[in-house]
Every structure is written in C-alpha cells, then in structure tokens.
Write a protein that holds these residues in place. Sequence first.
Motif, mmCIF file in Angstrom:
data_model
loop_
_atom_site.group_PDB
_atom_site.id
_atom_site.type_symbol
_atom_site.label_atom_id
_atom_site.label_comp_id
_atom_site.label_asym_id
_atom_site.label_seq_id
_atom_site.Cartn_x
_atom_site.Cartn_y
_atom_site.Cartn_z
ATOM 1 N N GLU A 83 21.683 -46.302 22.675
ATOM 2 C CA GLU A 83 22.598 -46.620 21.566
ATOM 3 C C GLU A 83 21.857 -46.676 20.237
ATOM 4 O O GLU A 83 22.331 -46.194 19.227
ATOM 5 N N GLU A 84 20.684 -47.324 20.264
ATOM 6 C CA GLU A 84 19.915 -47.459 19.028
ATOM 7 C C GLU A 84 18.430 -47.372 19.333
ATOM 8 O O GLU A 84 17.970 -47.893 20.361
ATOM 9 N N PHE A 85 17.698 -46.728 18.456
ATOM 10 C CA PHE A 85 16.238 -46.727 18.539
ATOM 11 C C PHE A 85 15.710 -46.681 17.108
ATOM 12 O O PHE A 85 15.970 -45.728 16.378
ATOM 13 N N TYR A 86 15.028 -47.746 16.701
ATOM 14 C CA TYR A 86 14.551 -47.826 15.326
ATOM 15 C C TYR A 86 13.315 -48.711 15.258
ATOM 16 O O TYR A 86 12.934 -49.358 16.243
ATOM 17 N N ALA A 87 12.682 -48.717 14.085
ATOM 18 C CA ALA A 87 11.558 -49.616 13.844
ATOM 19 C C ALA A 87 11.878 -50.491 12.652
ATOM 20 O O ALA A 87 12.493 -50.039 11.686
ATOM 21 N N MET A 88 11.507 -51.771 12.761
ATOM 22 C CA MET A 88 11.518 -52.644 11.592
ATOM 23 C C MET A 88 10.078 -52.678 11.102
ATOM 24 O O MET A 88 9.178 -53.154 11.798
ATOM 25 N N PHE A 89 9.879 -52.165 9.897
ATOM 26 C CA PHE A 89 8.521 -52.087 9.344
ATOM 27 C C PHE A 89 8.327 -53.162 8.285
ATOM 28 O O PHE A 89 9.206 -53.411 7.470
ATOM 29 N N GLN A 90 7.154 -53.772 8.317
ATOM 30 C CA GLN A 90 6.856 -54.761 7.292
ATOM 31 C C GLN A 90 5.360 -55.027 7.216
ATOM 32 O O GLN A 90 4.638 -54.883 8.199
ATOM 33 N N ILE A 123 13.678 -48.251 9.935
ATOM 34 C CA ILE A 123 13.438 -46.810 10.047
ATOM 35 C C ILE A 123 14.155 -46.310 11.303
ATOM 36 O O ILE A 123 13.784 -46.690 12.420
ATOM 37 N N ASP A 124 15.166 -45.482 11.110
ATOM 38 C CA ASP A 124 15.909 -44.974 12.268
ATOM 39 C C ASP A 124 15.097 -43.886 12.967
ATOM 40 O O ASP A 124 14.625 -42.951 12.321
ATOM 41 N N VAL A 168 8.026 -52.948 14.455
ATOM 42 C CA VAL A 168 8.680 -53.513 15.637
ATOM 43 C C VAL A 168 9.679 -52.465 16.147
ATOM 44 O O VAL A 168 10.710 -52.232 15.520
ATOM 45 N N LEU A 169 9.311 -51.801 17.238
ATOM 46 C CA LEU A 169 10.204 -50.777 17.799
ATOM 47 C C LEU A 169 11.276 -51.466 18.630
ATOM 48 O O LEU A 169 10.970 -52.320 19.471
ATOM 49 N N VAL A 170 12.520 -51.095 18.374
ATOM 50 C CA VAL A 170 13.661 -51.699 19.065
ATOM 51 C C VAL A 170 14.477 -50.591 19.728
ATOM 52 O O VAL A 170 14.779 -49.585 19.091
ATOM 53 N N MET A 171 14.810 -50.797 20.980
ATOM 54 C CA MET A 171 15.620 -49.818 21.702
ATOM 55 C C MET A 171 16.763 -50.549 22.400
ATOM 56 O O MET A 171 16.545 -51.453 23.191
#
Length: 275
Positions: free
Chosen positions: A63-70, A79-80, A116-119
């Motif tokens: 459904e979703e795969f993105y990174a939260m960068f900081q 970042i999608d 932070v990679l989120v899937m």
Amino acid sequence: MKKRFIMLLTAVCVLTVVSSAFAHFMMVYTPEIALEQGEDMDVRIVFTHPAEAGHMMDMGGVEEFYAMFQRGDSEPKKIDLKGYLKQIEWTNPHSKAPAFGGVIPRKEVRSMGDYVLVMKPGYYFEKEEGVYMQQITKVIMNVGGVPGNWAAPVGLPCEIVPMIKPYSLWTGNVFKAQVLSEGKPVAGAEVEVEYLSHMPDLKTNSLPEASSVTYPHDAFVTQTIFSDDNGYITFGIPKAGWWGFAALGIGPDTQHDGKELSQDAVIWVKAVDMK
Ligand SMILES: [Cu+2]
C-alpha cells in the motif's frame, strides 16, 4: 517401504503445521543500513518465516513504501519510494510467493542523515486461523553518520520506536524500544523476535537452505518478549546480523473484510561484531 513412506509423509505434514505456528515476518531487506554516502540501494519486501526460510506468504501488495528523512533540527521530509518497486517472485527452499523488489536510486538517499523506511503492505489471509494479517514494517538507515530522526515516531497506526540507534548496534548490545499504537505506549504487548539465519540472495530472490544457526529446540526459533507497563521492550542481541521484532495485534484496526485482523508493528535492526 510403503509404510515408511507414509510415516515420512506424516512427519512432513506435522512439520508444516508446526512451522506455521512460528512467527510470520514482513521483511524489508537491504544489505547495508549504515552507509558512508548515498548510493543505489537494492531492496526486497518479503513475507516469510526468516529464522527457518519457512513458507512464503502473499502479502496482498504494497500500500505504501516511503522514507521519512531528517537530520539535526531540519523538518522531516517524506520521500515516496513506492514507484521503485516491482512485483517479483521470491523462492524459499519449500515455498514461493509474490514479493516486491527494486533499487532506490542514489538521488533519493543522497543527503546525510537518517532515513526511516516505512512499508505498509496489503492484507494476508491466514486460512488456518481465519484471520487477516497486516504487518507495518520499519527499517532505519543512515547516510554519513550524522544522526536524525531515528528515535522519533513516524505516526503510524502502530509502530516500534527504537531507543538505541538502530543502525549502529554491536553484537551484545541491548536493543530497547517502545511499542506504540496510535502514538500511545502499549503495555503487555506480545513481541516475537526472529533472527534472519538464512541470508537473502538478491540475484535469485531467494533464501537458501543453509542456516547460520542450529536451533537446539523449536522454542528457540521464535523468541517472545512482552512490553512493560510503559510499552518498553528490551532484548540482548546475541549474534551479529539481522533481528526482526513483531508486536502482534496492537494496531487500531481489528477487522478487515468482515474477518478478524491482526495489525502488527515490525522493525528490523542489524548488529555488527566488534573488531
Ligand atoms: Cu506464515
């Protein structure tokens, strides 16, 4: 001879049923999470039983795969990355299923800091138990050594938030984290722990038969820990490599398609030997 064959067949069936009782683990795998500089990153998303290269499961899409960068005090940036994934077939010694893979190009992970990679996968229906499963999975990587948002909750329906920098763990460190559901600590959460004892082969998209661990008893394959009153878990890491933690049934969604849903939070960390 025939009798022997039937006995063997029975043993195989019993084994299959028993192993399905062990932990299902969503894996977001990339070989390295402590990078010197941004580079193309091979990723694979696989739903399996990593400690045994066990049966593969169809995660029901991504459904979703993105990174939260900081980094430092900067604003977190989303970042999608979903567009870089393609459906593949993943093969374990005794089972295969659809999975996802791709390369995150250097341009997306060029800046120093934390990613932070989120899937968030779709839904997997576990026939034996009559329940759907959805394991929202995180893996945290760093570029250049400058820390960022690794200890910040992403704000997922449920998640495991590390309290120790998760991409710079030594073997023997204690992994500490907090289990959250809708941002609130979950007391008494059941958390399953597995070691990735079969190293993924990204060329053939498979887990090999060979294991780096000999389990003395079935009870060692999946370890179980519980969160304390404030949702904290602690786990001493006994071996270098990848460790997965899955907090079971803690998410706010409890139903899918008229059936029970276990919405779980997963995190993967990597430990390295001190040399
Ligand atoms: Cu399974």
